[in-house]
Enzyme design. Structure first.
Site, mmCIF file in Angstrom:
data_model
loop_
_atom_site.group_PDB
_atom_site.id
_atom_site.type_symbol
_atom_site.label_atom_id
_atom_site.label_comp_id
_atom_site.label_asym_id
_atom_site.label_seq_id
_atom_site.Cartn_x
_atom_site.Cartn_y
_atom_site.Cartn_z
ATOM 1 N N ASN A 97 0.809 -1.223 0.000
ATOM 2 C CA ASN A 97 0.000 0.000 0.000
ATOM 3 C C ASN A 97 0.843 1.274 0.000
ATOM 4 O OD1 ASN A 97 0.993 -0.199 2.617
ATOM 5 N ND2 ASN A 97 -0.927 0.399 3.588
ATOM 6 N N LYS A 98 2.160 1.142 -0.095
ATOM 7 C CA LYS A 98 3.032 2.306 -0.008
ATOM 8 C C LYS A 98 3.153 3.029 -1.352
ATOM 9 C CE LYS A 98 3.859 1.767 4.328
ATOM 10 N NZ LYS A 98 5.052 1.150 4.883
ATOM 11 N N GLN A 99 3.817 4.185 -1.320
ATOM 12 C CA GLN A 99 3.975 4.986 -2.541
ATOM 13 C C GLN A 99 4.711 4.211 -3.623
ATOM 14 O OE1 GLN A 99 4.778 5.968 0.576
ATOM 15 N NE2 GLN A 99 4.133 8.084 0.962
#
Length: 392
Positions: free
Chosen positions: A203-205
């Site tokens: 779910n990170k950048q």
């Protein structure tokens, strides 16, 4: 109407278009496509899945991205925090001053070295660790500061650097949620010279599936972390010769290949996240008592990770989550106060009332669906159902 195709449990199945009223809106969704597929296939075909050339290539590219001379790829952000705390000298009996409003890994990393995580309250606007509260919590046993750039908003690093200088403390930055964030002076988060840790969960950048990176200004610290992530082996030592305690915290070439492909499209993904955040602000404006993420201020720039709101006082968060779920919209309490988790209550005797700002924010925080390819239709659905749920 054409439906997209996805893989589920090993089978190829059809899923309805994302803007259909009955289509699930997930909490998060990574951006993956042909570049990532090609990168992974290249590694598979090379036959060298670990300790290969993609690891140093990803390290160099990531270090350049945040303006640092060195970076060490590791198996997770948590592993990076552990190794970084060891690198600044944290050991048995020390205290590490950090935020109670964070993912639990930031506090747990201190416990891995038998140090004690000591908390201080947070700023009610940025939700980052409050420098004044942190300064008041320093003791003779404090060894390091571990500020968290929560939800991608830059922590007040000049204030923490001043505290560290006064008390001769190490600094480790938890930047696991803050890739793309920029300080007021134009320095990217992770580029100030302290060990700073990034995470690459899905779910990170930027994602490598699992994985993390420690950015460093000191070549000797990179050498130490590179050794300790690989069972304590030094670069010039044989396969079975190790000169220090180490861990299996390596990141594979497959993951690093993913990371390199993601880095090439990072600017576009960050811009897309900002677009979604701006649309959320517009769609949720006017809901009485609803707290939105703080605007960028004083020259700071957020690296958007999640979109977390604080529900109005008196609104039942569980009922709100259920109302969203009934309309196929995922949401999650985000984040619980670390000091009130059962493990920390039982081990350290923490109780309610210690950090009132953190506790109020944690009780009311709710993460809404947020990902770069989120459509305006999906976002309008979320806003409508949330508005109705709060109104009830």
């Amino acid at each position: 109407m054409l439906w997209s195709i996805r893989w589920s449990m090993g089978c190829r199945v059809a899923s309805p278009p994302p803007d259909e009223p009955d289509a699930l809106i997930p909490l998060a969704r990574p951006v993956l496509g042909e570049p990532e597929e090609r990168a992974v296939l290249d590694v598979l075909r090379s036959g060298q899945l670990s300790l290969g050339p993609r690891v140093p290539a990803f390290e160099r590219a990531f270090a350049a991205r945040v303006g640092m001379p060195h970076a060490s790829a590791v198996s997770s952000g948590t592993a990076g925090l552990h190794l970084a705390l060891r690198a600044v000298g944290v050991k048995d009996g020390d205290e590490v001053l950090t935020s109670p409003f964070s993912f639990v890994a930031s506090a747990n990393a201190a416990l891995y070295e038998r140090a004690r995580p000591v908390f201080a309250d947070i700023d009610p606007l940025t939700l980052d660790l409050d420098p004044q509260a942190a300064a008041a919590a320093v003791t003779e046993r404090t060894k390091a500061l571990l500020p968290v750039h929560i939800f991608g908003y830059p922590a007040d690093m000049p204030a923490f650097e001043a505290i560290a200088a006064r008390h001769d403390l190490g600094i480790v930055e938890d930047a696991c949620e803050a890739l793309g964030a920029v300080h007021a002076d134009g320095t990217p988060v992770g580029g100030r010279g302290h060990p700073a840790v990034f995470g690459f969960y899905a779910n990170k950048q930027l994602t490598t599936g699992e994985g993390g990176m420690v950015t460093l200004g000191d070549e000797a610290l990179k050498g130490r972390i590179d050794s300790e992530r690989n069972q304590g082996r030094a670069p010039d030592m044989g396969w079975l010769d190790h000169d220090r305690l180490g861990f299996n915290y390596r990141l594979s070439d497959i993951a690093c290949a993913l990371g390199l492909a993601q880095l090439e499209r990072l600017d576009d993904m960050l811009a897309a996240r900002t677009r979604v955040a701006d649309l959320y602000r517009e769609a949720l404006a006017g809901i009485e008592g609803l707290g939105l993420p703080c605007e960028d201020r004083d020259g700071h720039k957020r690296g958007w990770f999640v979109f977390v709101v604080q529900l109005p006082h008196g609104v039942d968060r569980d009922a709100t989550i259920q109302a969203l779920a009934a309309k196929q919209i995922q949401s999650k309490p985000y984040l619980p106060a670390i000091h009130l988790m059962s493990f920390y209550r039982e081990r350290f005797g923490h109780r309610e009332g210690e950090f009132p700002v953190c506790e109020d924010v944690a009780r009311r925080s709710l993460a809404l669906p947020f990902f770069p390819e989120m459509s305006e239709g999906q976002l309008a659905r979320v806003a409508e159902v949330l508005r109705e749920a709060i109104g009830r």
